[in-house]
Design a protein around this motif. Structure first.
Motif, PDB file in Angstrom:
ATOM      1  N   ILE A  74       0.836  -1.204   0.000  1.00 58.40           N
ATOM      2  CA  ILE A  74       0.000   0.000   0.000  1.00 58.40           C
ATOM      3  C   ILE A  74       0.868   1.251   0.000  1.00 58.40           C
ATOM      4  O   ILE A  74       0.642   2.191  -0.778  1.00 58.40           O
ATOM      5  N   GLN A  75       1.882   1.268   0.854  1.00 59.46           N
ATOM      6  CA  GLN A  75       2.769   2.430   0.909  1.00 59.46           C
ATOM      7  C   GLN A  75       3.576   2.577  -0.379  1.00 59.46           C
ATOM      8  O   GLN A  75       3.834   3.692  -0.824  1.00 59.46           O
ATOM      9  N   LEU A  76       3.958   1.446  -0.974  1.00 55.93           N
ATOM     10  CA  LEU A  76       4.708   1.490  -2.226  1.00 55.93           C
ATOM     11  C   LEU A  76       3.882   2.146  -3.328  1.00 55.93           C
ATOM     12  O   LEU A  76       4.379   3.000  -4.087  1.00 55.93           O
ATOM     13  N   LEU A  77       2.603   1.777  -3.419  1.00 55.75           N
ATOM     14  CA  LEU A  77       1.718   2.367  -4.421  1.00 55.75           C
ATOM     15  C   LEU A  77       1.460   3.849  -4.140  1.00 55.75           C
ATOM     16  O   LEU A  77       1.361   4.655  -5.064  1.00 55.75           O
ATOM     17  N   GLN A  78       1.341   4.191  -2.846  1.00 61.56           N
ATOM     18  CA  GLN A  78       1.111   5.588  -2.500  1.00 61.56           C
ATOM     19  C   GLN A  78       2.310   6.453  -2.879  1.00 61.56           C
ATOM     20  O   GLN A  78       2.146   7.578  -3.362  1.00 61.56           O
ATOM     21  N   ARG A  79       3.518   5.930  -2.651  1.00 63.67           N
ATOM     22  CA  ARG A  79       4.718   6.695  -3.003  1.00 63.67           C
ATOM     23  C   ARG A  79       4.836   6.887  -4.516  1.00 63.67           C
ATOM     24  O   ARG A  79       5.469   7.836  -4.973  1.00 63.67           O
ATOM     25  N   SER A  80       4.232   5.980  -5.272  1.00 69.55           N
ATOM     26  CA  SER A  80       4.295   6.101  -6.732  1.00 69.55           C
ATOM     27  C   SER A  80       3.294   7.115  -7.270  1.00 69.55           C
ATOM     28  O   SER A  80       3.242   7.367  -8.468  1.00 69.55           O
ATOM     29  N   GLY A  81       2.465   7.680  -6.362  1.00 70.30           N
ATOM     30  CA  GLY A  81       1.531   8.727  -6.773  1.00 70.30           C
ATOM     31  C   GLY A  81       0.077   8.307  -6.758  1.00 70.30           C
ATOM     32  O   GLY A  81      -0.802   9.137  -7.005  1.00 70.30           O
ATOM     33  N   LEU A  82      -0.214   7.041  -6.460  1.00 66.67           N
ATOM     34  CA  LEU A  82      -1.593   6.568  -6.422  1.00 66.67           C
ATOM     35  C   LEU A  82      -2.265   7.030  -5.134  1.00 66.67           C
ATOM     36  O   LEU A  82      -1.624   7.100  -4.082  1.00 66.67           O
ATOM     37  N   GLN A  83      -3.546   7.349  -5.204  1.00 63.38           N
ATOM     38  CA  GLN A  83      -4.270   7.810  -4.029  1.00 63.38           C
ATOM     39  C   GLN A  83      -4.376   6.701  -2.988  1.00 63.38           C
ATOM     40  O   GLN A  83      -4.350   5.515  -3.306  1.00 63.38           O
ATOM     41  N   SER A  84      -4.550   7.109  -1.726  1.00 69.85           N
ATOM     42  CA  SER A  84      -4.560   6.161  -0.609  1.00 69.85           C
ATOM     43  C   SER A  84      -5.676   5.128  -0.732  1.00 69.85           C
ATOM     44  O   SER A  84      -5.447   3.930  -0.573  1.00 69.85           O
ATOM     45  N   ASP A  85      -6.902   5.590  -1.020  1.00 72.19           N
ATOM     46  CA  ASP A  85      -8.026   4.654  -1.096  1.00 72.19           C
ATOM     47  C   ASP A  85      -7.862   3.677  -2.256  1.00 72.19           C
ATOM     48  O   ASP A  85      -8.196   2.497  -2.140  1.00 72.19           O
ATOM     49  N   ALA A  86      -7.331   4.164  -3.383  1.00 75.70           N
ATOM     50  CA  ALA A  86      -7.110   3.278  -4.524  1.00 75.70           C
ATOM     51  C   ALA A  86      -6.032   2.248  -4.208  1.00 75.70           C
ATOM     52  O   ALA A  86      -6.154   1.066  -4.581  1.00 75.70           O
ATOM     53  N   SER A  87      -4.976   2.655  -3.509  1.00 75.42           N
ATOM     54  CA  SER A  87      -3.904   1.733  -3.137  1.00 75.42           C
ATOM     55  C   SER A  87      -4.432   0.618  -2.246  1.00 75.42           C
ATOM     56  O   SER A  87      -4.139  -0.565  -2.455  1.00 75.42           O
ATOM     57  N   ILE A  88      -5.240   0.993  -1.253  1.00 78.65           N
ATOM     58  CA  ILE A  88      -5.814   0.002  -0.343  1.00 78.65           C
ATOM     59  C   ILE A  88      -6.716  -0.963  -1.105  1.00 78.65           C
ATOM     60  O   ILE A  88      -6.647  -2.184  -0.926  1.00 78.65           O
ATOM     61  N   GLY A  89      -7.585  -0.419  -1.959  1.00 81.39           N
ATOM     62  CA  GLY A  89      -8.506  -1.263  -2.710  1.00 81.39           C
ATOM     63  C   GLY A  89      -7.802  -2.257  -3.614  1.00 81.39           C
ATOM     64  O   GLY A  89      -8.180  -3.429  -3.681  1.00 81.39           O
ATOM     65  N   ILE A  90      -6.764  -1.809  -4.315  1.00 78.44           N
ATOM     66  CA  ILE A  90      -6.035  -2.691  -5.234  1.00 78.44           C
ATOM     67  C   ILE A  90      -5.340  -3.810  -4.488  1.00 78.44           C
ATOM     68  O   ILE A  90      -5.434  -4.983  -4.864  1.00 78.44           O
ATOM     69  N   VAL A  91      -4.637  -3.457  -3.418  1.00 82.14           N
ATOM     70  CA  VAL A  91      -3.825  -4.449  -2.694  1.00 82.14           C
ATOM     71  C   VAL A  91      -4.696  -5.492  -2.019  1.00 82.14           C
ATOM     72  O   VAL A  91      -4.475  -6.705  -2.171  1.00 82.14           O
ATOM     73  N   PHE A  92      -5.715  -5.051  -1.257  1.00 84.34           N
ATOM     74  CA  PHE A  92      -6.442  -6.055  -0.482  1.00 84.34           C
ATOM     75  C   PHE A  92      -7.347  -6.929  -1.358  1.00 84.34           C
ATOM     76  O   PHE A  92      -7.516  -8.114  -1.082  1.00 84.34           O
ATOM     77  N   THR A  93      -7.908  -6.382  -2.438  1.00 82.22           N
ATOM     78  CA  THR A  93      -8.718  -7.231  -3.311  1.00 82.22           C
ATOM     79  C   THR A  93      -7.856  -8.249  -4.054  1.00 82.22           C
ATOM     80  O   THR A  93      -8.254  -9.406  -4.231  1.00 82.22           O
ATOM     81  N   ALA A  94      -6.665  -7.834  -4.491  1.00 82.30           N
ATOM     82  CA  ALA A  94      -5.774  -8.758  -5.195  1.00 82.30           C
ATOM     83  C   ALA A  94      -5.307  -9.880  -4.282  1.00 82.30           C
ATOM     84  O   ALA A  94      -5.373 -11.070  -4.645  1.00 82.30           O
ATOM     85  N   LEU A  95      -4.848  -9.538  -3.071  1.00 91.18           N
ATOM     86  CA  LEU A  95      -4.363 -10.565  -2.146  1.00 91.18           C
ATOM     87  C   LEU A  95      -5.503 -11.456  -1.663  1.00 91.18           C
ATOM     88  O   LEU A  95      -5.332 -12.672  -1.502  1.00 91.18           O
ATOM     89  N   PHE A  96      -6.666 -10.851  -1.426  1.00 89.68           N
ATOM     90  CA  PHE A  96      -7.814 -11.643  -0.993  1.00 89.68           C
ATOM     91  C   PHE A  96      -8.221 -12.646  -2.071  1.00 89.68           C
ATOM     92  O   PHE A  96      -8.521 -13.808  -1.781  1.00 89.68           O
ATOM     93  N   ALA A  97      -8.208 -12.209  -3.321  1.00 89.97           N
ATOM     94  CA  ALA A  97      -8.547 -13.105  -4.422  1.00 89.97           C
ATOM     95  C   ALA A  97      -7.551 -14.252  -4.526  1.00 89.97           C
ATOM     96  O   ALA A  97      -7.928 -15.410  -4.769  1.00 89.97           O
ATOM     97  N   ILE A  98      -6.256 -13.951  -4.319  1.00 87.61           N
ATOM     98  CA  ILE A  98      -5.242 -15.010  -4.344  1.00 87.61           C
ATOM     99  C   ILE A  98      -5.512 -16.028  -3.236  1.00 87.61           C
ATOM    100  O   ILE A  98      -5.401 -17.239  -3.441  1.00 87.61           O
ATOM    101  N   GLY A  99      -5.892 -15.528  -2.053  1.00 92.57           N
ATOM    102  CA  GLY A  99      -6.212 -16.430  -0.946  1.00 92.57           C
ATOM    103  C   GLY A  99      -7.391 -17.332  -1.244  1.00 92.57           C
ATOM    104  O   GLY A  99      -7.372 -18.531  -0.941  1.00 92.57           O
TER     105      GLY A  99
END
Length: 290
Positions: A74-99
């Motif tokens: 999440i922090q890596l995506l935020q540092r790249s310029g992505l908004q906080s809410d978008a970073s959270i949404g991308i990371v947790f949905t992707a990892l949850f889907a993998i699980g």
């Protein structure tokens, strides 16, 4: 006796999550708790695949690792310029889907129920007892949650000053020589541990409610962090007790009733809080206008 174990389980979950939730609320990271509660799923699945059993230590370790990975991504995506809410949404949905994929593909090889992980069933807690040397020591969930609560409590007490300064003013904390990043990841690790320790009692989804609602309610009642932590624990305990008896009265979901009571207490506080309540602010504006 069953009533006691169920209420105690709910209270331990609420107290543990409530303490951590206060720091998440103050750091404006409430939805990170939601992200971690979902993204630790692949860590649990991988731990099952490696260990071949539902060993509690492996569960905690796998969840903690994935929780830290979640925060890092999440922090890596935020540092790249992505908004906080978008970073959270991308990371947790992707990892949850993998699980979900890992569990569905290997469900025939491991003893893991996806519904149990997501929703939990607190009513079954008294039936899973810890037997040692022929003695019944009580439900396994109580021991797991109790140890997790002690870890969280001891850590917060030992590093209360550091957590407090990092929550209110990270720049000041850095200027004072406090390793802000270290305490950030320590907090996220504790959230991960608390989340997985609560899986079999209230489920991952309901942990989000315990992480946010009691802390948010306490936030409206006081401006002092110490009192906020205490109020959060008390609100969680009241919600667990009243929620259980409400579930018995209406023959409803126990965990769902506990969160419902949490929500009711929040609404009442939002309306009636002496300092931050909607009604008190409205009355103050009327008094100023007159």
């Amino acid at each position: 006796m069953m009533d006691f174990w169920i209420i105690l389980t709910g209270t331990l979950v609420a107290a543990t999550c409530g303490i951590l939730g206060c720091f998440l609320i103050l750091r404006k990271m409430a939805m990170v708790g939601d992200a971690i509660s979902h993204s630790v799923l692949p860590g649990i699945a991988i731990a099952f695949l490696i260990g071949g059993s539902r060993d509690s230590f492996l569960m905690l370790f796998g969840a903690a690792v994935l929780g830290l990975v979640t925060v890092f991504l999440i922090q890596l995506l935020q540092r790249s310029g992505l908004q906080s809410d978008a970073s959270i949404g991308i990371v947790f949905t992707a990892l949850f889907a993998i699980g979900v994929i890992l569990i569905s593909r290997n469900a025939q090889h491991i003893d893991l129920d996806l519904d149990c992980v997501l929703f939990g069933e607190i009513a079954y807690v008294p039936w899973d007892s810890l037997i040692w040397n022929g003695y019944n020591l009580g439900p396994v969930a109580i021991w797991m949650l109790g140890v997790t609560f002690l870890i969280v409590l001891i850590t917060v007490v030992l590093f209360y000053k550091q957590f407090k300064i990092c929550a209110f003013d990270p720049a000041l904390a850095a200027a004072l020589g406090i390793p802000v990043a270290l305490f950030h990841y320590l907090l996220m690790g504790l959230v991960s541990l608390s989340t997985v320790a609560s899986f079999e009692s209230v489920g991952a989804i309901l942990v989000v409610g315990m992480l946010i609602v009691p802390a948010a309610t306490a936030y409206l009642l006081t401006d002092r962090l110490g009192l906020m932590l205490l109020y959060s624990v008390i609100i969680g305990a009241i919600s667990s007790t009243c929620g259980y008896y409400m579930a018995k009265l209406f023959d409803a979901s126990i965990a769902g009733s506990m969160i419902t009571v949490c929500g009711i207490l929040f609404v009442l506080t939002f309306l009636l809080s002496p300092s931050h309540g909607l009604i008190s602010r409205w009355m103050k504006r009327l008094a100023d206008a007159s």
